[in-house]
Enzyme design. Structure first.
Site, PDB file in Angstrom:
ATOM      1  N   GLY A 105      12.409  10.726  28.941  1.00 44.57           N
ATOM      2  CA  GLY A 105      11.648  10.777  30.190  1.00 44.57           C
ATOM      3  C   GLY A 105      10.869   9.504  30.455  1.00 44.57           C
ATOM      4  N   ARG A 161       3.764   9.484  35.412  1.00 44.56           N
ATOM      5  CA  ARG A 161       2.330   9.733  35.646  1.00 44.56           C
ATOM      6  C   ARG A 161       1.415   9.086  34.605  1.00 44.56           C
ATOM      7  NH1 ARG A 161       2.201  15.890  36.104  1.00 44.56           N
ATOM      8  NH2 ARG A 161       4.270  15.715  35.194  1.00 44.56           N
ATOM      9  N   GLY A 191      19.055  15.792  32.983  1.00 42.95           N
ATOM     10  CA  GLY A 191      18.469  17.081  32.611  1.00 42.95           C
ATOM     11  C   GLY A 191      18.428  17.278  31.102  1.00 42.95           C
ATOM     12  N   TYR A 233     -21.467 -16.843   6.151  1.00 44.51           N
ATOM     13  CA  TYR A 233     -20.020 -16.728   6.184  1.00 44.51           C
ATOM     14  C   TYR A 233     -19.475 -17.111   4.823  1.00 44.51           C
ATOM     15  CZ  TYR A 233     -15.109 -17.585   6.805  1.00 44.51           C
ATOM     16  OH  TYR A 233     -13.753 -17.557   6.634  1.00 44.51           O
ATOM     17  N   ARG A 242     -30.273 -32.899   0.428  1.00 48.26           N
ATOM     18  CA  ARG A 242     -30.974 -33.235   1.668  1.00 48.26           C
ATOM     19  C   ARG A 242     -31.936 -34.395   1.409  1.00 48.26           C
ATOM     20  NH1 ARG A 242     -35.623 -29.793   0.157  1.00 48.26           N
ATOM     21  NH2 ARG A 242     -34.678 -27.930  -0.674  1.00 48.26           N
TER      22      ARG A 242
HETATM   23  C1  UD1 Z   1      11.435  22.089  30.721  1.00 51.44           C
HETATM   24  C2  UD1 Z   1      12.162  23.398  30.633  1.00 51.44           C
HETATM   25  C3  UD1 Z   1      11.235  24.519  31.031  1.00 51.44           C
HETATM   26  C4  UD1 Z   1      10.006  24.519  30.144  1.00 51.44           C
HETATM   27  C5  UD1 Z   1       9.336  23.157  30.203  1.00 51.44           C
HETATM   28  C6  UD1 Z   1       8.225  23.063  29.185  1.00 51.44           C
HETATM   29  C7  UD1 Z   1      14.494  22.872  31.151  1.00 51.44           C
HETATM   30  C8  UD1 Z   1      15.540  22.915  32.180  1.00 51.44           C
HETATM   31  N1  UD1 Z   1      13.314  23.350  31.515  1.00 51.44           N
HETATM   32  O1  UD1 Z   1      11.105  21.899  32.091  1.00 51.44           O
HETATM   33  O2  UD1 Z   1      11.909  25.777  30.897  1.00 51.44           O
HETATM   34  O3  UD1 Z   1       9.102  25.527  30.561  1.00 51.44           O
HETATM   35  O4  UD1 Z   1      10.278  22.109  29.891  1.00 51.44           O
HETATM   36  O5  UD1 Z   1       7.542  21.857  29.363  1.00 51.44           O
HETATM   37  O6  UD1 Z   1      14.743  22.484  30.036  1.00 51.44           O
HETATM   38  N2  UD1 Z   1      14.142  14.936  29.126  1.00 51.44           N
HETATM   39  C9  UD1 Z   1      15.077  14.020  28.703  1.00 51.44           C
HETATM   40  N3  UD1 Z   1      16.177  13.794  29.484  1.00 51.44           N
HETATM   41  C10 UD1 Z   1      16.375  14.439  30.661  1.00 51.44           C
HETATM   42  C11 UD1 Z   1      15.406  15.347  31.080  1.00 51.44           C
HETATM   43  C12 UD1 Z   1      14.308  15.587  30.286  1.00 51.44           C
HETATM   44  O7  UD1 Z   1      14.938  13.420  27.651  1.00 51.44           O
HETATM   45  O8  UD1 Z   1      17.400  14.176  31.299  1.00 51.44           O
HETATM   46  C13 UD1 Z   1      12.963  15.192  28.306  1.00 51.44           C
HETATM   47  C14 UD1 Z   1      11.702  14.715  29.013  1.00 51.44           C
HETATM   48  O9  UD1 Z   1      11.370  13.406  28.610  1.00 51.44           O
HETATM   49  C15 UD1 Z   1      10.668  15.705  28.556  1.00 51.44           C
HETATM   50  C16 UD1 Z   1      11.454  16.954  28.248  1.00 51.44           C
HETATM   51  O10 UD1 Z   1      12.805  16.566  28.131  1.00 51.44           O
HETATM   52  O11 UD1 Z   1      10.060  15.282  27.370  1.00 51.44           O
HETATM   53  C17 UD1 Z   1      11.282  18.035  29.294  1.00 51.44           C
HETATM   54  O12 UD1 Z   1      11.749  17.536  30.514  1.00 51.44           O
HETATM   55  P1  UD1 Z   1      11.075  17.906  31.887  1.00 51.44           P
HETATM   56  O13 UD1 Z   1      11.828  17.289  32.951  1.00 51.44           O
HETATM   57  O14 UD1 Z   1       9.622  17.670  31.810  1.00 51.44           O
HETATM   58  O15 UD1 Z   1      11.365  19.475  31.909  1.00 51.44           O
HETATM   59  P2  UD1 Z   1      10.580  20.538  32.738  1.00 51.44           P
HETATM   60  O16 UD1 Z   1      11.046  20.477  34.122  1.00 51.44           O
HETATM   61  O17 UD1 Z   1       9.131  20.429  32.503  1.00 51.44           O
END
Ligand code: UD1
Ligand code: CA
Length: 454
Positions: free
Chosen positions: A12, A16, A79, A363, A437
């Site tokens: 991710g 933010r 995802g 020092y 001195r």
């Molecule tokens: C995900 C869960 C949700 C859960 C929530 C908890 C899914 C579809 N949903 O949602 O059920 O309640 O986490 O916080 O899994 N990441 C990747 N690659 C990607 C997408 C995400 O590495 O392509 C990593 C992100 O960096 C993050 C984590 O996976 O650390 C979760 O991703 P995020 O997009 O925040 O998932 P949520 O929508 O919060």
């Protein structure tokens, strides 16, 4: 039980955080978030750890190069299901796979262990929230069996009432996981490949779906912004303070202590407010640390008193020493027992012998100081000639008068005395007084210059 693989999702962007640094490299208690997760993972003695990274490029694998983990890039990020897919080629079938998150740093070992004990099949870590907004909901049938997870954005208003949510952390049989991930689609509100869709597939395959809940809510809290980072930092520091107090350490205020590493304390240790401990620090029995001291990678032996505002870095301090207030021990300092280092004294790469004192404004760099030496106020070792560093040797029982400059390389003999205000450029003999001195003179009848009258 089958062996364990661990996949850590860390691709991710962390929009933010408003930072150029990848989110998982931001520090909690002085250590990158991802490192917290890797340390937890390592404790479980997995066969393979796989970190899925993306944003920030090679910064993530570079920062974590000390770990025996496989780093796989996910590009683009489609995802959580797609992310886990990237790791699958590196995982053996005859195992289970635990999915963790690089931005969820404080999951406790016990909780992960409990998941491993929960049974065969799919194990989900879930939590009940008064306000479940934003999370995937755990959907159960009338018998209470988990049926599927529905993401907030795909949920009907009825499903949105469910308070039990998905933390994201799960444990699955690797071979099944591989099959399920191969069948994922992205026909959902976000157009993503959801890891959560494997739950319904497991149910369809007749696999048991178990759930485990963490003891504390913060174990599953993720970090998306600086405020959440600060909140979990406080959780960590509170835990450290509680642990220290349980061992008998006196903390003037547990809310005003920061430990960024490991702090080991003996009996009857007292720590005043605002102190920061970094790296590996050990404090022996009866050590007292004054307010606002910063101590990194140091061992302080029993009975030593450190007064307020002292900085100690990469140093070794003996027993019953007195340090500060406002003392600075830089890397390579070794104080033997009963040494005194007072205010505005800086010591670097030097050894100070037993019972020796440098109490004011000095020092001391690249020096070897013997036992029972007295170093007067304002003494400076001139260790640097602009190109090279040189050593100063001060032998046992020497007395260095105030405001002396010792131009290294130079040796002050045993029991030697240096008159105040001297600039010493040559070795001085044992037991003699050396001065450099000029003699004090008074000129009688001397007049101060006057401003010219207009
Ligand atoms: C995900 C869960 C949700 C859960 C929530 C908890 C899914 C579809 N949903 O949602 O059920 O309640 O986490 O916080 O899994 N990441 C990747 N690659 C990607 C997408 C995400 O590495 O392509 C990593 C992100 O960096 C993050 C984590 O996976 O650390 C979760 O991703 P995020 O997009 O925040 O998932 P949520 O929508 O919060
Ligand atoms: Ca999230």
């Amino acid at each position: 039980m089958n062996s364990l693989n661990i996949v850590i999702l860390a691709a991710g962007k962390g929009t933010r955080m408003y930072s150029d640094k990848p989110k998982v490299l931001h520090a909690l208690a002085g250590k990158p978030l991802l490192q917290h997760v890797l340390d937890r993972a390592t404790e479980l003695k997995p066969q393979q750890v796989c970190v899925v990274y993306g944003h920030g490029g090679e910064a993530v694998p570079q920062a974590m190069s000390g770990y025996a983990a496989k780093f796989v890039i996910q590009e683009p990020q489609l995802g959580t299901g797609h992310a886990v897919q990237q790791a699958m080629p590196h995982l053996a079938d005859n195992s289970r796979t635990l999915v963790l998150y690089g931005d969820v740093p404080l999951t406790q070992h016990d909780t992960l262990h409990q998941m491993q004990q929960a049974g065969e099949g799919l194990v989900l870590l879930t939590v009940n929230l008064d306000n479940p907004t934003g999370y995937g909901r755990i959907v159960r049938n009338e018998d209470g069996d988990v049926q599927c997870i529905v993401e907030e954005k795909d949920a009907t208003s009825e499903l949105r009432e469910i308070k039990e949510v998905n933390t994201g952390i799960l444990l699955a049989p690797t071979q099944r996981l591989r099959e399920w991930l191969g069948k994922l689609g992205n026909n959902n509100a976000q157009g993503e490949y959801y890891l959560t869709d494997i739950v319904a597939m497991a149910v369809q395959d007749g696999l048991a779906v178990h759930t485990v809940q963490p003891k504390q809510r913060w174990e599953v809290e993720g970090i998306n912004n600086k405020s959440q980072l600060a909140t979990l930092e406080r959780v960590w520091q509170q835990n450290v303070a509680n642990k220290l107090m349980a061992q008998g350490v006196s903390l003037a205020d547990p809310d005003r202590l920061d430990v960024r590493g490991n702090l080991n304390c003996g009996r009857d240790v007292e720590i005043d407010v605002g102190c920061i401990f970094e790296g590996e620090v050990s404090l022996g029995d009866r050590v007292r640390v004054g307010a606002y001291s910063v101590i990194r990678d140091a061992s302080i032996a029993q009975g030593t008193q450190i007064a307020a505002y002292s900085h100690i870095d990469d140093s070794e301090v003996g027993a019953d020493c007195h340090i500060g207030p406002y003392a600075r021990l830089r890397p390579g300092t070794k104080l033997h027992d009963d040494a005194h280092v007072g205010n505005f004294v800086e010591i670097k790469n030097s050894e100070i012998g037993k019972g020796s004192k440098a109490n004011h404004l000095s020092y001391i760099g690249d020096s070897t100081v013997g036992s029972r030496v007295n170093i007067g106020a304002g003494t400076i070792t001139c260790n640097y000639d602009g190109a090279n560093k040189h050593r100063t040797i001060i032998e046992d029982d020497a007395f260095i008068g105030s405001d002396t400059q010792l131009v290294a390389p130079v040796r002050v003999g045993k029991g030697a005395t240096i008159g105040a205000g001297s600039t010493i450029t040559k070795d001085t003999p044992d037991n003699e007084l050396t001065l450099s001195r000029s003699k004090q003179v008074s000129i009688s009848g001397w007049q101060r210059p006057q401003k010219g009258k207009k």
